[in-house]
Write a protein that holds these residues in place. Structure first.
Motif, short mmCIF file in Angstrom:
data_model
loop_
_atom_site.label_atom_id
_atom_site.label_comp_id
_atom_site.label_asym_id
_atom_site.label_seq_id
_atom_site.Cartn_x
_atom_site.Cartn_y
_atom_site.Cartn_z
N VAL A 335 0.83 -1.20 0.00
CA VAL A 335 0.00 0.00 0.00
C VAL A 335 0.87 1.25 0.00
CG1 VAL A 335 -1.75 1.29 1.29
CG2 VAL A 335 -1.88 -1.21 1.14
N PHE A 336 1.86 1.31 0.89
CA PHE A 336 2.73 2.48 0.94
C PHE A 336 3.57 2.60 -0.33
CE2 PHE A 336 2.14 1.82 5.60
CZ PHE A 336 1.57 3.05 5.86
N PHE A 337 4.00 1.47 -0.88
CA PHE A 337 4.82 1.51 -2.10
C PHE A 337 4.03 2.12 -3.27
CE2 PHE A 337 6.50 -0.54 -5.98
CZ PHE A 337 7.81 -0.14 -5.91
N LEU A 338 2.77 1.73 -3.43
CA LEU A 338 1.95 2.27 -4.51
C LEU A 338 1.61 3.74 -4.26
CD1 LEU A 338 -0.46 -0.73 -5.13
CD2 LEU A 338 1.47 -0.03 -6.53
N GLN A 339 1.36 4.11 -3.02
CA GLN A 339 1.06 5.51 -2.73
C GLN A 339 2.26 6.41 -3.01
OE1 GLN A 339 -0.27 5.52 1.34
NE2 GLN A 339 -2.34 4.79 0.82
N MET A 340 3.45 5.95 -2.68
CA MET A 340 4.65 6.75 -2.92
C MET A 340 4.91 6.89 -4.41
SD MET A 340 7.14 5.40 0.14
CE MET A 340 8.44 6.54 -0.25
N ASN A 341 4.69 5.84 -5.20
CA ASN A 341 4.90 5.94 -6.64
C ASN A 341 3.80 6.72 -7.34
OD1 ASN A 341 7.31 4.19 -7.78
ND2 ASN A 341 6.50 3.07 -6.04
N GLU A 342 2.64 6.82 -6.70
CA GLU A 342 1.59 7.67 -7.26
C GLU A 342 1.99 9.14 -7.18
OE1 GLU A 342 -3.27 8.08 -6.87
OE2 GLU A 342 -2.08 7.45 -5.14
N LYS A 343 2.67 9.52 -6.10
CA LYS A 343 3.10 10.91 -5.93
C LYS A 343 4.43 11.18 -6.62
CE LYS A 343 0.71 11.44 -1.50
NZ LYS A 343 0.86 11.73 -0.05
N LYS A 344 5.34 10.24 -6.50
CA LYS A 344 6.69 10.42 -7.08
C LYS A 344 7.10 9.09 -7.71
CE LYS A 344 11.42 11.70 -5.80
NZ LYS A 344 12.32 12.05 -4.68
N PRO A 345 6.79 8.88 -8.99
CA PRO A 345 7.04 7.57 -9.61
C PRO A 345 8.52 7.29 -9.81
CG PRO A 345 6.22 9.13 -11.24
CD PRO A 345 6.15 9.83 -9.92
N THR A 346 9.00 6.28 -9.11
CA THR A 346 10.38 5.80 -9.30
C THR A 346 10.40 4.33 -9.65
OG1 THR A 346 10.60 5.36 -6.92
CG2 THR A 346 11.33 7.52 -7.71
N TRP A 347 9.45 3.55 -9.07
CA TRP A 347 9.34 2.11 -9.31
C TRP A 347 10.68 1.43 -9.09
CZ3 TRP A 347 4.57 0.54 -9.14
CH2 TRP A 347 3.54 1.38 -9.58
N THR A 348 11.22 1.64 -7.90
CA THR A 348 12.50 1.05 -7.50
C THR A 348 12.30 0.27 -6.22
OG1 THR A 348 13.69 2.92 -8.48
CG2 THR A 348 14.91 1.54 -6.93
N CYS A 349 12.90 -0.91 -6.13
CA CYS A 349 12.78 -1.74 -4.93
C CYS A 349 13.45 -1.03 -3.76
CB CYS A 349 13.41 -3.10 -5.17
SG CYS A 349 13.43 -4.17 -3.70
N PRO A 350 12.77 -0.82 -2.64
CA PRO A 350 13.39 -0.14 -1.50
C PRO A 350 14.39 -0.99 -0.75
CG PRO A 350 11.16 -0.82 -0.94
CD PRO A 350 11.36 -1.15 -2.39
#
Length: 504
Positions: A335-350
């Motif tokens: 959920v947090f991963f998708l929300q962060m990429n919605e605001k700032k798309p990086t699509w990188t494994c944390p």
């Protein structure tokens, strides 16, 4: 042949700007010196002798030499149609038509049509309104301006108007502008040219700005994403005009316009939850494969630790997710991963910083079950070779449990019992005896209890002065004998031996 010769003569009389316009209209490169442009244009006339090419050559020549128009009309070949759309003399001018870019008609097979933009998870393409088309510099100035036009069909207008709202004033069906490098190899990510500005129907629209950088010496980075131009469009069959201002610093860029359906992070999560969940059995097989004994390896791995804390937000995992192509078992919260990429798309494994595209994300079914079975205070587990797992409690938790326990860790030692630590309490007993000589019956009672084997109470608050007042310097005969045989022990402020109060 005569028409071919006349076209050659016309091309040779062109200026650099005319040659560039001609080559660009036919999808050819317009860079280089004048002699290179002339040679390229002549070869184009020889190899692609077509009515469209002759039309462009003849109109550029009429613009260059207006007095020759009547001569050209008298000697025009019959195969060339007379009624053709006119090119404007100014490079910034626009042609009369609905399918053009940069003021000139688009060629039938545009050379940049092979440019493919990378699919975006939050944008689903419904229709292509303008395929990827190159932005062409009209002169040698650094700041260029290019225009494109398109019209919406009645069905497209209805799709936009009837779509739901993501938030007030923003529809879920949008018309977006995308810009990328002009490169036909592979798929291209969105990339803005320098000094970009987008004007839609005489109104400037918002283009994402730069992210400030917290690291010294690192330039701010601009998030390149589709530009929503829907609020400034004519939602009718009226022609829409888009003007793009961009910096010409050597790179080539292409622009495209799409009708898209925009998804939210919640909608993407529902897709992920229904379509990409790895079963617990498959997860156990993956764990066993990683822990399988390798005879060539000198180190045998008996377990793998996995944290139950999300590396993104430092909170307990809610929906454990990872990338299928990553080698680690550590998960992050979906959920947090998708929300962060919605605001700032990086699509990188944390976890490992490798690419984490949406289509490769999967929910870990085994870790989802473990999170339900473990209490909130468990922050780490260990996978074992047979696919099972066990919780791992940290040192703080163990110390907390030890404090809550009633049983002490070390036995209680009576410092006054000789057998407890191997030292004789002779000095303490003597001091107590000396005090009893001048102190009265109460001290004698204490001496009797000490002699009977009970623990003597030593008053550590008495100093030398109080001892002199109480004992008057009269010492027991045993102390006198001891002082003659061995040196008197060193005494500090308090009247006791330091080694007798040390608990071993």
């Amino acid at each position: 042949i005569a028409a071919d010769d006349r076209s050659h003569n016309m091309v040779k009389s062109f200026r650099v700007s005319d040659l560039q316009t001609l080559l660009a209209s036919m999808g050819r490169s317009k860079s280089g010196l004048k002699q290179d442009l002339v040679g390229r244009a002549l070869r184009l006339v020889q190899t692609e002798y077509s009515p469209e090419l002759l039309k462009n050559v003849r109109q550029l020549y009429e613009t260059r030499f207006p007095k020759a128009s009547s001569w050209l009309a008298a000697r025009r070949p019959e195969s060339v149609p007379v009624n053709y759309p006119a090119l404007n003399s100014s490079p910034r001018g626009t042609a009369q038509g609905t399918d053009y870019l940069n003021g000139i008609p688009k060629p039938a097979p545009p050379p940049v049509a092979e440019v493919k933009l990378v699919p975006l998870p939050f944008y689903h393409n419904l229709e292509t309104l303008l395929p990827p088309t190159e932005l062409i510099a009209q002169n040698s100035e650094k700041l260029q301006e290019s225009q494109c036009v398109f019209e919406l069909t009645p069905s497209q207008v209805e799709q936009i108007r009837n779509s739901s709202e993501l938030r007030p004033g923003m529809k879920s069906v949008q018309v977006v502008l995308r810009i990328c490098y002009t490169d036909s190899i592979g798929v291209q990510e969105d990339q803005y040219p320098p000094n970009i500005a987008v004007k839609v129907n005489q109104s400037y629209c918002h283009v994402p700005g730069y992210y400030p950088s917290n690291k010294p010496g690192v330039e701010p980075r601009r998030p390149c994403r589709p530009v929503n131009i829907t609020p400034w469009l004519h939602l009718s069959t009226v022609t829409n005009r888009v003007t793009i201002t961009w910096g010409n610093f050597g790179n080539r860029y292409s622009v495209a316009v799409y009708l898209v359906r925009v998804f939210t992070s919640g909608e993407l999560f529902n897709q992920l939850k229904h379509c990409s969940v790895e079963s617990p059995e498959r997860c156990r097989e993956r764990i066993q494969d990683k822990l399988r004994f390798d005879p060539e390896s000198e180190i045998a791995t008996t377990g793998l630790r996995v944290s139950l804390i999300c590396p993104l937000v430092k909170m307990r995992l809610g929906v454990p997710c990872r990338v299928l192509t990553c080698a680690h078992l550590q998960c992050f919260d979906a959920v947090f991963f998708l929300q962060m990429n919605e605001k700032k798309p990086t699509w990188t494994c944390p976890v490992c910083d490798k690419p984490a595209p949406f289509e490769l994300l999967t929910i870990d079914g085994l870790l989802s079950e473990i999170l339900k079975e473990t209490p909130e205070d468990v922050e780490e587990i260990e996978y074992l070779t047979d696919g099972s797992w066990r919780p791992i409690r940290d040192d703080k938790e163990k110390e907390r449990e030890r404090e809550n326990s009633c049983t002490p860790d070390c036995p209680v030692v009576d410092i006054c019992v000789p057998e407890a630590n191997g030292h004789s309490p002779a000095h303490s007993g003597t001091n107590q005896t000396g005090k009893s000589g001048s102190g009265g019956a109460s001290a004698g009672t204490g001496g009797t209890s000490a002699g009977s084997g009970g623990g003597a109470v030593v008053d550590l608050t008495l100093d030398d002065s109080s001892e002199e007042e109480g004992g008057g310097g009269a010492e027991d005969s045993e102390d006198t004998d001891d002082s003659q045989d061995s040196p008197a022990p060193k005494r500090g402020r308090y009247d006791y031996d330091k080694d007798l109060v040390t608990a071993y």
